[in-house]
Scaffold this motif. Sequence first.
Motif, PDB file in Angstrom:
ATOM      1  N   TYR A   2     -12.700 -26.152  -1.324  1.00 55.43           N
ATOM      2  CA  TYR A   2     -12.094 -24.817  -1.261  1.00 55.43           C
ATOM      3  C   TYR A   2     -13.180 -23.745  -1.130  1.00 55.43           C
ATOM      4  CZ  TYR A   2      -9.484 -20.672  -2.843  1.00 55.43           C
ATOM      5  OH  TYR A   2      -8.925 -19.434  -2.939  1.00 55.43           O
ATOM      6  N   LEU A   3     -14.211 -23.842  -1.976  1.00 53.93           N
ATOM      7  CA  LEU A   3     -15.300 -22.864  -1.949  1.00 53.93           C
ATOM      8  C   LEU A   3     -16.097 -22.957  -0.650  1.00 53.93           C
ATOM      9  CD1 LEU A   3     -16.533 -23.145  -5.645  1.00 53.93           C
ATOM     10  CD2 LEU A   3     -15.107 -21.355  -4.639  1.00 53.93           C
ATOM     11  N   ASP A   4     -16.287 -24.190  -0.157  1.00 62.85           N
ATOM     12  CA  ASP A   4     -17.017 -24.353   1.109  1.00 62.85           C
ATOM     13  C   ASP A   4     -16.266 -23.705   2.270  1.00 62.85           C
ATOM     14  OD1 ASP A   4     -18.984 -25.722  -0.211  1.00 62.85           O
ATOM     15  OD2 ASP A   4     -18.192 -27.722   0.292  1.00 62.85           O
ATOM     16  N   ILE A   5     -14.951 -23.861   2.275  1.00 54.74           N
ATOM     17  CA  ILE A   5     -14.150 -23.252   3.351  1.00 54.74           C
ATOM     18  C   ILE A   5     -14.265 -21.730   3.297  1.00 54.74           C
ATOM     19  CG2 ILE A   5     -11.798 -22.923   4.197  1.00 54.74           C
ATOM     20  CD1 ILE A   5     -11.192 -25.770   3.207  1.00 54.74           C
ATOM     21  N   ARG A   6     -14.172 -21.168   2.097  1.00 50.35           N
ATOM     22  CA  ARG A   6     -14.306 -19.718   1.941  1.00 50.35           C
ATOM     23  C   ARG A   6     -15.686 -19.245   2.372  1.00 50.35           C
ATOM     24  NH1 ARG A   6     -10.003 -16.480   1.940  1.00 50.35           N
ATOM     25  NH2 ARG A   6      -8.396 -17.161   0.483  1.00 50.35           N
ATOM     26  N   LYS A   7     -16.699 -19.992   1.978  1.00 47.75           N
ATOM     27  CA  LYS A   7     -18.073 -19.609   2.309  1.00 47.75           C
ATOM     28  C   LYS A   7     -18.307 -19.683   3.813  1.00 47.75           C
ATOM     29  CE  LYS A   7     -22.871 -20.733   1.172  1.00 47.75           C
ATOM     30  NZ  LYS A   7     -23.767 -21.633   0.396  1.00 47.75           N
ATOM     31  N   ALA A   8     -17.826 -20.771   4.427  1.00 51.49           N
ATOM     32  CA  ALA A   8     -17.990 -20.910   5.877  1.00 51.49           C
ATOM     33  C   ALA A   8     -17.256 -19.806   6.626  1.00 51.49           C
ATOM     34  CB  ALA A   8     -17.482 -22.279   6.318  1.00 51.49           C
ATOM     35  N   ALA A   9     -16.089 -19.426   6.121  1.00 50.03           N
ATOM     36  CA  ALA A   9     -15.329 -18.351   6.772  1.00 50.03           C
ATOM     37  C   ALA A   9     -16.066 -17.021   6.685  1.00 50.03           C
ATOM     38  CB  ALA A   9     -13.951 -18.241   6.136  1.00 50.03           C
ATOM     39  N   LYS A  10     -16.689 -16.757   5.508  1.00 49.66           N
ATOM     40  CA  LYS A  10     -17.438 -15.503   5.364  1.00 49.66           C
ATOM     41  C   LYS A  10     -18.660 -15.485   6.271  1.00 49.66           C
ATOM     42  CE  LYS A  10     -16.001 -14.441   0.627  1.00 49.66           C
ATOM     43  NZ  LYS A  10     -16.463 -14.241  -0.767  1.00 49.66           N
TER      44      LYS A  10
END
Length: 771
Positions: free
Chosen positions: A760-768
């Motif tokens: 979940y955090l990786d997806i958010r980070k990649a999106a940012k």
Amino acid sequence: MSRHLTPSKIGLLALIRLYSDGVVPSSATIPILSFLISYLLPVHSHMSQENDSVSQDGFTVSIQKLQSATISYASAIPGRTVWDLLLKLLWAINSLDALHAFFSELPLLLEKPLDGSPDVPDDQKLLQQKRMLFSRNSPLGAFVRRSQLEFTRLQFHDGNNLWKSLIIYRAPTMAIWKRRNPTAGPRSYDSNLQIESFDRNGTLSSLLYGNFPPSSSKNDRLKHGNISTDDMEKLLDYQVSRMQRSGNRVPQAMRSHLRAMAQSGLIIPSVASYVHFLDAWKSGDYPSAFDSLHRYFDYTMQSRDRSLYQYALLNLAILQADFGCFSEAVKAMQETIATARENHDMPCLNYSLSWLYQFGRSHREEMAEIRKKGVLGSEKEALSFLKAKAKESNMWNLLSTTLLSEANLTLSNGDNVSQAFESIIKASHLNVTKNTTEAYGGLMLMQSSIFERLGVTCQAWSYCELFLQCYAEQSPSEDVIQIQCKSAYILARKGRWEEALCRMDQVDHEALRTLKYQQFWTTNLGILRLRRHLHREELDTGDHVLAQLRAAPTGVPELQYYISLIEIQLHMRRSDYAHALSLLEKLLSDLEQQEADIFQQLKAMILKAQLFDQAGVPQKGFSVALRVASLAHRARLLPVLWEAVGAIGRVLVSMKEFGATVRLIENVLPQALECEDCDLAAYLFSCLADGYMGMAGQAKGEFLQRKEKLTKALEALERAFEEFARIEDIRGQCEMMAKKATIMHRNGDSVLANDCAARYLDIRKAAKMQG
């Protein structure tokens, strides 16, 4: 400039004379005749549709082309090729008197007319008996007759210019001629200059010929008569027909050629003004388009009275409609219809009525007054009238378009789909039997649309690919761009964004020089990019793209609808549900007033149900979802029906009817997957997972049943996550990961729960980072 005759036509006449003399062998008959016919028939009959750079070289034959077409064939005279004999015949025309003699002998190539014309002299009759004579109405015979007639009409000045042009035309073969005839001198092009008593450097010689040979630039070739008025009219007529057929502008090569002709001082036919009008119209240069249109019809009205007046009004109406002056366009079209009726011009009348009907479908507010007067009657009555008139006038292209309009009307009203298929099959049969190749684009676009409405996306994609592979080259550019954009949308719904953008880039750049097509293509590309930005949670970028789309004029109501829909989705992503609801209510009101396509109305209504669900009050959208499901089932709009089922499932989840939700979603899921819409599939899988989670929660004390439901919920969440990942939907992926982490945590599997949280955090980070 000569009206018809040019040096290249004299070369063709010489080759025709050789063929009549019987010196062309049987093995060379078909190639020689094919070469001749390719330049004698109308330009559009042998020019390929892909040849966008038709110029002077496309319809006049150079001496080099004559050489390449004849040098490889041996003649009936031993040791001589057809090219050798042709060169000898051309150089035998060594004076103006010899040119007159050449044309005076042309009637000897033709059969004797049936009107009792006097017989030819005995010596010429003997020569005729050795020749193969042409029928006076055959392509070769008609060309010979007209050339001889045009030569007799020439004034002395024009005849002298034709003689000089012939000298320039055959000048490149001087070296070859000297090798064959060593006695030929530097001024052997004129036998009078070979007389010993003639002063070759005197005033008379300088006045007649000056410095020969002249320059070989394009302007000099034009000035020296290598193109006739007839050739120029054929060239411009070909450009007009090509521009009207494809909808593109004048190619760059042709523009430079027209500019060279204007600069050379040649007399430009009046049809050139119409070419300038079409080019300015397609480029968006409104003042120049109006000016060229008035100039062209001012010229034609002087010679043809009012026979073309209705076509002037027709062009004016279409021009004003493209420029956004809709009320003026309607008035001009009404006058066109009245004038066409007065002049009994049925093709113009039928086309005008068809255009008025299509215009009324897109701009209903502008047609309110006409509908009150009952000019066209109801839509079905108008289509029935157009079909009858098109069949009477043998206007098969118009009849095919009317049948497709009938199918479109059936689909828009939500009537029986079988009636739409019947109209489509009739149009397809008509296109095949009457060879109306230009209507294939609209036919396949309609076929693709109807299968897309039925949820058979693979068939819709097949029709798009079939058209692009087999019919794109012979279809108008507008149809090609529309189908390319449609196939790009299908790829985007599958999550193949890069392929979709690549498909948009495959649009012919020559077609994008037309302002209307460029605006349509740019708007569709902007909608694709805006959807991707929304999925990636790049909302600020989406605002900028949306502002650009709102500012750009599209002129297509369907695109305006999709822009409004995406704007509502953008506000929903920002959780601004009040503003989104107000925009949605306004959109629904406008669609109802305009009597828009039922598909558009139902899509907007189902979005309203989804808005209530996201706002936390899904039960408010229950009646809307049920109504959409009922209407979509009746109209066989299956993708919308599956979305409505998903919305009903969300309502049932909120009412804790989890078993009913699971049964409902599982029954429609196999058919929904056939739509190949990742967003729809992810929405249904997410709803299914919520249903299984609810059932697991209700299974108190039944450990195995609870575990089974949780496992199925995890499988559904994983499938939903995969679908969201394909379309790069960040919010959907994060929501699925959060639900999976919650289930893992409930099961006591902290390791897997932590893994889901890390993803979940990786997806958010990649999106940012991507944003």
